[in-house]
Design a protein around this motif. Sequence first.
Motif, PDB file in Angstrom:
ATOM      1  N   VAL A 217       0.877  -1.175   0.000  1.00  0.00           N
ATOM      2  CA  VAL A 217       0.000   0.000   0.000  1.00  0.00           C
ATOM      3  C   VAL A 217       0.915   1.226   0.000  1.00  0.00           C
ATOM      4  CG1 VAL A 217      -1.821   1.269   1.193  1.00  0.00           C
ATOM      5  CG2 VAL A 217      -1.772  -1.236   1.313  1.00  0.00           C
ATOM      6  N   SER A 218       0.964   1.909  -1.124  1.00  0.00           N
ATOM      7  CA  SER A 218       1.816   3.097  -1.222  1.00  0.00           C
ATOM      8  C   SER A 218       0.954   4.349  -1.174  1.00  0.00           C
ATOM      9  CB  SER A 218       2.631   3.082  -2.517  1.00  0.00           C
ATOM     10  OG  SER A 218       3.669   2.121  -2.441  1.00  0.00           O
ATOM     11  N   LEU A 219       1.436   5.339  -0.458  1.00  0.00           N
ATOM     12  CA  LEU A 219       0.740   6.609  -0.292  1.00  0.00           C
ATOM     13  C   LEU A 219       1.672   7.713  -0.786  1.00  0.00           C
ATOM     14  CD1 LEU A 219      -0.563   6.014   3.347  1.00  0.00           C
ATOM     15  CD2 LEU A 219      -1.770   5.522   1.205  1.00  0.00           C
ATOM     16  N   PHE A 220       1.204   8.474  -1.776  1.00  0.00           N
ATOM     17  CA  PHE A 220       2.060   9.534  -2.306  1.00  0.00           C
ATOM     18  C   PHE A 220       1.285  10.834  -2.337  1.00  0.00           C
ATOM     19  CE2 PHE A 220       4.566  12.168  -4.981  1.00  0.00           C
ATOM     20  CZ  PHE A 220       5.874  11.759  -4.747  1.00  0.00           C
ATOM     21  N   PRO A 221       1.794  11.870  -1.648  1.00  0.00           N
ATOM     22  CA  PRO A 221       1.068  13.139  -1.574  1.00  0.00           C
ATOM     23  C   PRO A 221       1.368  14.058  -2.747  1.00  0.00           C
ATOM     24  CG  PRO A 221       3.023  13.250  -0.205  1.00  0.00           C
ATOM     25  CD  PRO A 221       3.003  11.867  -0.813  1.00  0.00           C
ATOM     26  N   LEU A 222       0.332  14.723  -3.231  1.00  0.00           N
ATOM     27  CA  LEU A 222       0.496  15.827  -4.173  1.00  0.00           C
ATOM     28  C   LEU A 222       0.108  17.152  -3.520  1.00  0.00           C
ATOM     29  CD1 LEU A 222      -0.746  14.341  -7.569  1.00  0.00           C
ATOM     30  CD2 LEU A 222       1.576  14.506  -6.678  1.00  0.00           C
ATOM     31  N   ALA A 223      -0.157  17.106  -2.222  1.00  0.00           N
ATOM     32  CA  ALA A 223      -0.436  18.287  -1.411  1.00  0.00           C
ATOM     33  C   ALA A 223      -0.117  17.924   0.034  1.00  0.00           C
ATOM     34  CB  ALA A 223      -1.896  18.718  -1.563  1.00  0.00           C
ATOM     35  N   ARG A 224      -0.160  18.896   0.917  1.00  0.00           N
ATOM     36  CA  ARG A 224       0.087  18.624   2.329  1.00  0.00           C
ATOM     37  C   ARG A 224      -1.129  17.921   2.921  1.00  0.00           C
ATOM     38  NH1 ARG A 224      -0.194  20.605   7.628  1.00  0.00           N
ATOM     39  NH2 ARG A 224       1.821  20.633   8.722  1.00  0.00           N
ATOM     40  N   VAL A 225      -0.912  16.713   3.475  1.00  0.00           N
ATOM     41  CA  VAL A 225      -2.008  15.875   3.959  1.00  0.00           C
ATOM     42  C   VAL A 225      -1.589  15.198   5.257  1.00  0.00           C
ATOM     43  CG1 VAL A 225      -3.475  13.883   3.436  1.00  0.00           C
ATOM     44  CG2 VAL A 225      -2.825  15.424   1.610  1.00  0.00           C
ATOM     45  N   THR A 226      -2.519  15.091   6.187  1.00  0.00           N
ATOM     46  CA  THR A 226      -2.328  14.270   7.378  1.00  0.00           C
ATOM     47  C   THR A 226      -3.483  13.282   7.459  1.00  0.00           C
ATOM     48  OG1 THR A 226      -3.540  15.832   8.774  1.00  0.00           O
ATOM     49  CG2 THR A 226      -1.155  16.117   8.630  1.00  0.00           C
ATOM     50  N   GLY A 227      -3.323  12.246   8.299  1.00  0.00           N
ATOM     51  CA  GLY A 227      -4.393  11.268   8.405  1.00  0.00           C
ATOM     52  C   GLY A 227      -4.127  10.233   9.477  1.00  0.00           C
ATOM     53  N   ARG A 228      -4.941   9.216   9.438  1.00  0.00           N
ATOM     54  CA  ARG A 228      -4.865   8.108  10.389  1.00  0.00           C
ATOM     55  C   ARG A 228      -5.046   6.798   9.638  1.00  0.00           C
ATOM     56  NH1 ARG A 228      -6.723  12.410  11.680  1.00  0.00           N
ATOM     57  NH2 ARG A 228      -8.619  12.070  10.471  1.00  0.00           N
TER      58      ARG A 228
ATOM     59  N   VAL B 274      -2.571   0.403  -4.624  1.00  0.00           N
ATOM     60  CA  VAL B 274      -2.733  -0.939  -4.066  1.00  0.00           C
ATOM     61  C   VAL B 274      -2.605  -1.947  -5.201  1.00  0.00           C
ATOM     62  CG1 VAL B 274      -4.191  -0.140  -2.169  1.00  0.00           C
ATOM     63  CG2 VAL B 274      -5.257  -0.860  -4.318  1.00  0.00           C
ATOM     64  N   PRO B 275      -2.407  -3.231  -4.887  1.00  0.00           N
ATOM     65  CA  PRO B 275      -2.235  -4.219  -5.954  1.00  0.00           C
ATOM     66  C   PRO B 275      -3.440  -4.297  -6.886  1.00  0.00           C
ATOM     67  CG  PRO B 275      -1.510  -5.113  -3.861  1.00  0.00           C
ATOM     68  CD  PRO B 275      -2.189  -3.811  -3.551  1.00  0.00           C
ATOM     69  N   ARG B 276      -3.175  -4.598  -8.125  1.00  0.00           N
ATOM     70  CA  ARG B 276      -4.208  -4.709  -9.160  1.00  0.00           C
ATOM     71  C   ARG B 276      -5.297  -5.707  -8.749  1.00  0.00           C
ATOM     72  NH1 ARG B 276      -4.042  -4.667 -15.285  1.00  0.00           N
ATOM     73  NH2 ARG B 276      -5.276  -6.421 -16.014  1.00  0.00           N
ATOM     74  N   GLY B 277      -4.918  -6.746  -8.043  1.00  0.00           N
ATOM     75  CA  GLY B 277      -5.887  -7.748  -7.620  1.00  0.00           C
ATOM     76  C   GLY B 277      -6.920  -7.227  -6.642  1.00  0.00           C
ATOM     77  N   ALA B 278      -6.692  -6.026  -6.110  1.00  0.00           N
ATOM     78  CA  ALA B 278      -7.641  -5.427  -5.170  1.00  0.00           C
ATOM     79  C   ALA B 278      -8.682  -4.570  -5.870  1.00  0.00           C
ATOM     80  CB  ALA B 278      -6.892  -4.586  -4.141  1.00  0.00           C
ATOM     81  N   LEU B 279      -8.734  -4.617  -7.206  1.00  0.00           N
ATOM     82  CA  LEU B 279      -9.648  -3.750  -7.949  1.00  0.00           C
ATOM     83  C   LEU B 279     -11.087  -3.873  -7.464  1.00  0.00           C
ATOM     84  CD1 LEU B 279     -10.383  -1.822 -10.259  1.00  0.00           C
ATOM     85  CD2 LEU B 279     -10.506  -3.819 -11.775  1.00  0.00           C
ATOM     86  N   ASP B 280     -11.585  -5.084  -7.326  1.00  0.00           N
ATOM     87  CA  ASP B 280     -12.979  -5.257  -6.920  1.00  0.00           C
ATOM     88  C   ASP B 280     -13.219  -4.704  -5.522  1.00  0.00           C
ATOM     89  OD1 ASP B 280     -13.791  -6.397  -9.318  1.00  0.00           O
ATOM     90  OD2 ASP B 280     -13.328  -8.433  -8.656  1.00  0.00           O
ATOM     91  N   GLN B 281     -12.249  -4.894  -4.622  1.00  0.00           N
ATOM     92  CA  GLN B 281     -12.361  -4.343  -3.282  1.00  0.00           C
ATOM     93  C   GLN B 281     -12.481  -2.820  -3.332  1.00  0.00           C
ATOM     94  OE1 GLN B 281     -12.290  -5.027   0.071  1.00  0.00           O
ATOM     95  NE2 GLN B 281     -12.747  -7.170  -0.310  1.00  0.00           N
ATOM     96  N   VAL B 282     -11.651  -2.194  -4.136  1.00  0.00           N
ATOM     97  CA  VAL B 282     -11.650  -0.741  -4.210  1.00  0.00           C
ATOM     98  C   VAL B 282     -12.957  -0.246  -4.841  1.00  0.00           C
ATOM     99  CG1 VAL B 282     -10.434   1.292  -5.055  1.00  0.00           C
ATOM    100  CG2 VAL B 282      -9.135  -0.714  -4.356  1.00  0.00           C
ATOM    101  N   MET B 283     -13.397  -0.921  -5.887  1.00  0.00           N
ATOM    102  CA  MET B 283     -14.654  -0.514  -6.515  1.00  0.00           C
ATOM    103  C   MET B 283     -15.815  -0.616  -5.533  1.00  0.00           C
ATOM    104  SD  MET B 283     -14.475  -1.984 -10.444  1.00  0.00           S
ATOM    105  CE  MET B 283     -16.009  -1.126 -10.880  1.00  0.00           C
TER     106      MET B 283
END
Length: 242
Positions: free
Chosen positions: A164-175, A217-226
């Motif tokens: 699971v890769s997270l890449f920011p294009l703006a300043r972001v915080t989270g949990r 996320v991995p391509r195999g997670a497509l249905d989960q994401v949808m």
Amino acid sequence: MCRNLEKVANTSKSGAIVCSETPILLVGGGQIGPDDMNLALNRVKTLVAADSGGAAILAEGRVPDAVIGDFDSLERVSRELIPPERLFPIREQDSTDFDKALRNIEAPLVLGLGFLGARVDHQLAVFNALVRHADRPCLLLGEREVIFHAPPRIRLELEPGSVVSLFPLARVTGRSEGLEWPIEGLVFEPDGQVGTSNRATGAVRLEVDAPGLLVMVPRGALDQVMRAFLSGRIGRWPVRAG
């Protein structure tokens, strides 16, 4: 919303070209794997092309329901195979064809194909459009991953060990929950902290405080994401002012 894609120009309240109450497949002219179109068409039936993506759809023996773009790369032989009422030229050159298409689609979800794996500058422009049109949910299908702009919250049932890769294009915080390296207390910025190559320990929950974070996320997670995006439980970012 309008449903007849042969008569959709400027018929929605927002002036969108294409409107649907079901997910839409948006096809670009970039890299498309041998099984990508079949995989997408098993999940999404409505076909919209961003300019030369129309040729990719025609190559599969289908006719796009709409083509949006500046038409500088869709060859005449392809245009002539598409009914003229399905062609929606936008001549301005200040945005990419992906941007033109995404901002003119109203749908619960857009599945983007043919926008990854080719030129790096084109991919960066696509990522830029994902963030600028954060109110338009869109998943990009790549050779190895699914990429999307993080909604306010999302839960995914990922296999332990999934990247699971997270890449920011703006300043972001989270949990987060379910990540090997939790993100709470971190400040993500394009020129600072990024979150590549994190790993799922099981079900992953992400919450972010502002738009601007890309999730891979991995391509195999497509249905989960949808399913997550169509669940109605992820929240929506407001339309960006200006």
